[in-house]
Design a protein around this motif. Sequence first.
Motif, PDB file in Angstrom:
ATOM      1  N   GLY A 137     -19.371 -22.373 -30.835  1.00  0.00           N
ATOM      2  CA  GLY A 137     -20.820 -22.251 -30.868  1.00  0.00           C
ATOM      3  C   GLY A 137     -21.236 -20.820 -31.168  1.00  0.00           C
ATOM      4  N   THR A 138     -20.497 -19.873 -30.619  1.00  0.00           N
ATOM      5  CA  THR A 138     -20.768 -18.462 -30.898  1.00  0.00           C
ATOM      6  C   THR A 138     -20.482 -18.147 -32.365  1.00  0.00           C
ATOM      7  OG1 THR A 138     -20.193 -17.883 -28.615  1.00  0.00           O
ATOM      8  CG2 THR A 138     -20.212 -16.095 -30.234  1.00  0.00           C
ATOM      9  N   LEU A 139     -19.368 -18.666 -32.881  1.00  0.00           N
ATOM     10  CA  LEU A 139     -19.051 -18.455 -34.294  1.00  0.00           C
ATOM     11  C   LEU A 139     -20.122 -19.053 -35.201  1.00  0.00           C
ATOM     12  CD1 LEU A 139     -15.207 -19.150 -34.231  1.00  0.00           C
ATOM     13  CD2 LEU A 139     -16.317 -16.960 -34.751  1.00  0.00           C
ATOM     14  N   PHE A 188     -19.430 -31.726 -25.234  1.00  0.00           N
ATOM     15  CA  PHE A 188     -19.939 -30.375 -25.048  1.00  0.00           C
ATOM     16  C   PHE A 188     -20.586 -29.854 -26.330  1.00  0.00           C
ATOM     17  CE2 PHE A 188     -16.937 -29.797 -21.332  1.00  0.00           C
ATOM     18  CZ  PHE A 188     -17.938 -29.547 -20.401  1.00  0.00           C
ATOM     19  N   LEU A 189     -19.972 -30.106 -27.476  1.00  0.00           N
ATOM     20  CA  LEU A 189     -20.534 -29.641 -28.741  1.00  0.00           C
ATOM     21  C   LEU A 189     -21.894 -30.283 -29.026  1.00  0.00           C
ATOM     22  CD1 LEU A 189     -17.338 -29.659 -30.993  1.00  0.00           C
ATOM     23  CD2 LEU A 189     -18.635 -27.639 -30.325  1.00  0.00           C
ATOM     24  N   ASP A 190     -22.019 -31.572 -28.692  1.00  0.00           N
ATOM     25  CA  ASP A 190     -23.263 -32.293 -28.950  1.00  0.00           C
ATOM     26  C   ASP A 190     -24.241 -32.241 -27.778  1.00  0.00           C
ATOM     27  OD1 ASP A 190     -22.507 -33.046 -31.491  1.00  0.00           O
ATOM     28  OD2 ASP A 190     -21.590 -34.920 -30.842  1.00  0.00           O
ATOM     29  N   ASP A 191     -23.783 -31.692 -26.654  1.00  0.00           N
ATOM     30  CA  ASP A 191     -24.604 -31.599 -25.445  1.00  0.00           C
ATOM     31  C   ASP A 191     -25.176 -32.969 -25.069  1.00  0.00           C
ATOM     32  OD1 ASP A 191     -25.593 -29.789 -23.389  1.00  0.00           O
ATOM     33  OD2 ASP A 191     -27.592 -30.236 -24.174  1.00  0.00           O
ATOM     34  N   SER A 200     -22.944 -33.452 -16.788  1.00  0.00           N
ATOM     35  CA  SER A 200     -24.216 -33.661 -17.474  1.00  0.00           C
ATOM     36  C   SER A 200     -25.144 -32.455 -17.381  1.00  0.00           C
ATOM     37  CB  SER A 200     -24.928 -34.901 -16.907  1.00  0.00           C
ATOM     38  OG  SER A 200     -25.231 -34.731 -15.535  1.00  0.00           O
ATOM     39  N   ARG A 201     -24.948 -31.600 -16.391  1.00  0.00           N
ATOM     40  CA  ARG A 201     -25.793 -30.415 -16.239  1.00  0.00           C
ATOM     41  C   ARG A 201     -25.110 -29.148 -16.749  1.00  0.00           C
ATOM     42  NH1 ARG A 201     -30.225 -30.870 -12.806  1.00  0.00           N
ATOM     43  NH2 ARG A 201     -30.467 -32.939 -11.841  1.00  0.00           N
ATOM     44  N   ILE A 202     -23.961 -29.321 -17.404  1.00  0.00           N
ATOM     45  CA  ILE A 202     -23.225 -28.172 -17.945  1.00  0.00           C
ATOM     46  C   ILE A 202     -23.431 -28.139 -19.453  1.00  0.00           C
ATOM     47  CG2 ILE A 202     -20.953 -27.123 -18.244  1.00  0.00           C
ATOM     48  CD1 ILE A 202     -20.097 -28.529 -15.668  1.00  0.00           C
ATOM     49  N   HIS A 203     -23.723 -26.958 -20.005  1.00  0.00           N
ATOM     50  CA  HIS A 203     -24.047 -26.845 -21.414  1.00  0.00           C
ATOM     51  C   HIS A 203     -23.197 -25.752 -22.066  1.00  0.00           C
ATOM     52  CE1 HIS A 203     -27.533 -29.249 -20.338  1.00  0.00           C
ATOM     53  NE2 HIS A 203     -27.816 -28.356 -19.395  1.00  0.00           N
ATOM     54  N   ALA A 204     -22.668 -26.060 -23.231  1.00  0.00           N
ATOM     55  CA  ALA A 204     -21.976 -25.049 -24.020  1.00  0.00           C
ATOM     56  C   ALA A 204     -23.020 -24.210 -24.742  1.00  0.00           C
ATOM     57  CB  ALA A 204     -21.047 -25.720 -25.030  1.00  0.00           C
ATOM     58  N   VAL A 205     -22.998 -22.910 -24.492  1.00  0.00           N
ATOM     59  CA  VAL A 205     -23.996 -21.997 -25.060  1.00  0.00           C
ATOM     60  C   VAL A 205     -23.264 -20.864 -25.783  1.00  0.00           C
ATOM     61  CG1 VAL A 205     -25.908 -20.422 -24.545  1.00  0.00           C
ATOM     62  CG2 VAL A 205     -25.637 -22.540 -23.215  1.00  0.00           C
ATOM     63  N   PRO A 206     -23.664 -20.569 -27.024  1.00  0.00           N
ATOM     64  CA  PRO A 206     -24.723 -21.165 -27.834  1.00  0.00           C
ATOM     65  C   PRO A 206     -24.446 -22.637 -28.145  1.00  0.00           C
ATOM     66  CG  PRO A 206     -24.041 -19.049 -28.755  1.00  0.00           C
ATOM     67  CD  PRO A 206     -23.021 -19.442 -27.728  1.00  0.00           C
ATOM     68  N   GLY A 207     -25.531 -23.411 -28.249  1.00  0.00           N
ATOM     69  CA  GLY A 207     -25.386 -24.822 -28.547  1.00  0.00           C
ATOM     70  C   GLY A 207     -26.709 -25.537 -28.576  1.00  0.00           C
ATOM     71  N   VAL A 209     -28.403 -27.245 -26.536  1.00  0.00           N
ATOM     72  CA  VAL A 209     -29.331 -27.176 -25.404  1.00  0.00           C
ATOM     73  C   VAL A 209     -30.422 -26.148 -25.643  1.00  0.00           C
ATOM     74  CG1 VAL A 209     -27.982 -25.471 -24.106  1.00  0.00           C
ATOM     75  CG2 VAL A 209     -29.500 -27.047 -22.898  1.00  0.00           C
ATOM     76  N   GLN A 210     -30.120 -25.123 -26.411  1.00  0.00           N
ATOM     77  CA  GLN A 210     -31.119 -24.080 -26.656  1.00  0.00           C
ATOM     78  C   GLN A 210     -32.281 -24.595 -27.493  1.00  0.00           C
ATOM     79  OE1 GLN A 210     -27.972 -21.495 -28.043  1.00  0.00           O
ATOM     80  NE2 GLN A 210     -28.500 -19.979 -26.483  1.00  0.00           N
ATOM     81  N   ALA A 211     -32.016 -25.610 -28.315  1.00  0.00           N
ATOM     82  CA  ALA A 211     -33.085 -26.176 -29.138  1.00  0.00           C
ATOM     83  C   ALA A 211     -34.027 -27.042 -28.311  1.00  0.00           C
ATOM     84  CB  ALA A 211     -32.498 -26.997 -30.281  1.00  0.00           C
ATOM     85  N   THR A 212     -33.546 -27.544 -27.185  1.00  0.00           N
ATOM     86  CA  THR A 212     -34.362 -28.439 -26.360  1.00  0.00           C
ATOM     87  C   THR A 212     -34.979 -27.719 -25.168  1.00  0.00           C
ATOM     88  OG1 THR A 212     -32.427 -29.120 -25.065  1.00  0.00           O
ATOM     89  CG2 THR A 212     -32.947 -30.419 -27.033  1.00  0.00           C
ATOM     90  N   SER A 213     -34.657 -26.448 -24.988  1.00  0.00           N
ATOM     91  CA  SER A 213     -35.254 -25.667 -23.910  1.00  0.00           C
ATOM     92  C   SER A 213     -36.666 -25.252 -24.300  1.00  0.00           C
ATOM     93  CB  SER A 213     -34.400 -24.423 -23.628  1.00  0.00           C
ATOM     94  OG  SER A 213     -33.093 -24.793 -23.226  1.00  0.00           O
ATOM     95  N   PRO A 214     -37.561 -25.040 -23.332  1.00  0.00           N
ATOM     96  CA  PRO A 214     -38.937 -24.614 -23.660  1.00  0.00           C
ATOM     97  C   PRO A 214     -38.935 -23.386 -24.556  1.00  0.00           C
ATOM     98  CG  PRO A 214     -38.771 -25.203 -21.348  1.00  0.00           C
ATOM     99  CD  PRO A 214     -37.374 -25.222 -21.881  1.00  0.00           C
ATOM    100  N   GLY A 215     -39.596 -23.500 -25.685  1.00  0.00           N
ATOM    101  CA  GLY A 215     -39.663 -22.396 -26.631  1.00  0.00           C
ATOM    102  C   GLY A 215     -38.417 -22.237 -27.472  1.00  0.00           C
ATOM    103  N   GLY A 216     -37.468 -23.169 -27.327  1.00  0.00           N
ATOM    104  CA  GLY A 216     -36.191 -23.036 -28.020  1.00  0.00           C
ATOM    105  C   GLY A 216     -36.300 -23.239 -29.517  1.00  0.00           C
ATOM    106  N   VAL A 217     -35.609 -22.385 -30.277  1.00  0.00           N
ATOM    107  CA  VAL A 217     -35.564 -22.513 -31.734  1.00  0.00           C
ATOM    108  C   VAL A 217     -34.125 -22.494 -32.241  1.00  0.00           C
ATOM    109  CG1 VAL A 217     -37.841 -21.523 -32.145  1.00  0.00           C
ATOM    110  CG2 VAL A 217     -35.854 -20.008 -31.982  1.00  0.00           C
ATOM    111  N   GLN A 218     -33.168 -22.573 -31.358  1.00  0.00           N
ATOM    112  CA  GLN A 218     -31.767 -22.574 -31.731  1.00  0.00           C
ATOM    113  C   GLN A 218     -31.452 -23.798 -32.579  1.00  0.00           C
ATOM    114  OE1 GLN A 218     -29.288 -20.454 -31.151  1.00  0.00           O
ATOM    115  NE2 GLN A 218     -27.625 -21.704 -31.981  1.00  0.00           N
ATOM    116  N   SER A 219     -30.706 -23.607 -33.643  1.00  0.00           N
ATOM    117  CA  SER A 219     -30.313 -24.729 -34.493  1.00  0.00           C
ATOM    118  C   SER A 219     -29.447 -25.698 -33.711  1.00  0.00           C
ATOM    119  CB  SER A 219     -29.527 -24.217 -35.707  1.00  0.00           C
ATOM    120  OG  SER A 219     -28.958 -25.295 -36.420  1.00  0.00           O
ATOM    121  N   ALA A 220     -29.656 -26.973 -33.951  1.00  0.00           N
ATOM    122  CA  ALA A 220     -28.841 -27.995 -33.297  1.00  0.00           C
ATOM    123  C   ALA A 220     -27.565 -28.276 -34.066  1.00  0.00           C
ATOM    124  CB  ALA A 220     -29.644 -29.290 -33.165  1.00  0.00           C
ATOM    125  N   HIS A 221     -27.369 -27.614 -35.217  1.00  0.00           N
ATOM    126  CA  HIS A 221     -26.156 -27.827 -36.001  1.00  0.00           C
ATOM    127  C   HIS A 221     -24.935 -27.323 -35.235  1.00  0.00           C
ATOM    128  CE1 HIS A 221     -28.889 -27.506 -39.791  1.00  0.00           C
ATOM    129  NE2 HIS A 221     -28.966 -28.688 -39.209  1.00  0.00           N
TER     130      HIS A 221
END
Length: 393
Positions: A137-139, A188-191, A200-207, A209-221
């Motif tokens: 996800g970082t890569l 984990f990759l697809d969250d 279910s409450r553990i998230h791989a970050v970057p990933g 989950v950042q797109a679904t967080s309030p104000g999130g703009v992280q790509s879901a790719h």
Amino acid sequence: MSGDHDEIRDHDGNGAGAGHRADTGNPADDARDGDGIRGTALGTAPVPLSVLDLVTVGAGHTASEAVRTAVGIARTAERRGFHRYWVAEHHSMPGVASSSPAVLLAHLAAHTDRIRLGSGGVMLPNHAPLVIAEQFGTLEAMAPGRVDLGLGRAPGTDGATAAALRRTERLHEGADEFPQQLAELTRFLDDDFPDGHPYSRIHAVPGPVQATSPGGVQSAHRPPLWLLGSSGFSAQLAGRLGLPFAFAHHFSAANTIPALDLYRESFRPSAVLSEPYALIGVAALAAEDEKEAYRQILTGALSMIRLRTGRPGLVPSPEEAAAYAFSGMERDFVDSWLSNIIHGTPDAVRTGLDDLAKRTGADELMITANAHGGDVRLRSYELIADAYGLPGV
């Protein structure tokens, strides 16, 4: 993990390879690369050409020099139109400086702009799936839309080293363990662990989950998954899941066609692929003349003899390999090993690669160069590109 929630999902679009097409931001690149898996054959090449680099360390050279050579090869591959560049996880081998693919790929991402970068592969049983999801996800954040995650189920080393890596004496490589590990990594990759799952409450970050967080703009790719293998197990699993498959022809040539046939027979369409896509790793080295090519690849054969007899070391120089007194049994091994390496003049290498693509029906050839010196390997890729009229001369 075990239980129904960790079973590998089927081909209904929610499976182990379900991911999303990554957008590079360059329309020309997106049109060429499609889903990021399928490449385009350039010049007169029969199929897309790619690079597998073991980041080898030759006698008299340092790991720093090997990494600099890796950067040079990746940049050359990008300039000449190779589709992707992968590194492979190996451990406790003095002549191979690719023990940490994610670290190498981060460095290479900083020195390239367009070429796909990936692992050929990460050995999944050596790592916690969450760690792999975080690393890749970082890569993906570093090099959006051009990261591949190739996975293998072998340790990439001897049993004792594998036990040290995993902090256990029990090695998990069996048919029962790998699919479960793959399913967990995919979740984990697809969250998308289901409600009630312990993770279910553990998230791989970057990933995602950042797109679904309030104000999130992280790509879901996220990086597409590949399964790697040298036998039928991963071929069949990749086919059943609708994933792309990479076969290690360079060290398991006798199994290539049976494994590819099994992959194609087992294939079921997925959200990733509508039809099979298989690349094969092939050892090839081009030089200005045939004798020089043989002189260079003999170093890899001697290195392999030492590895298989418990004496791993740096890749010997051509002079050391030429002076080595091979026993009768060692000579038989050398002859067998070198018969699977396409080598010689650029025209001879091109003919050999053309024939291999035709015989196997491979969708892509991933070339690995076996030689002591980085300059020799760099020159080989240039000569192969010239032989096929690839761009960027």
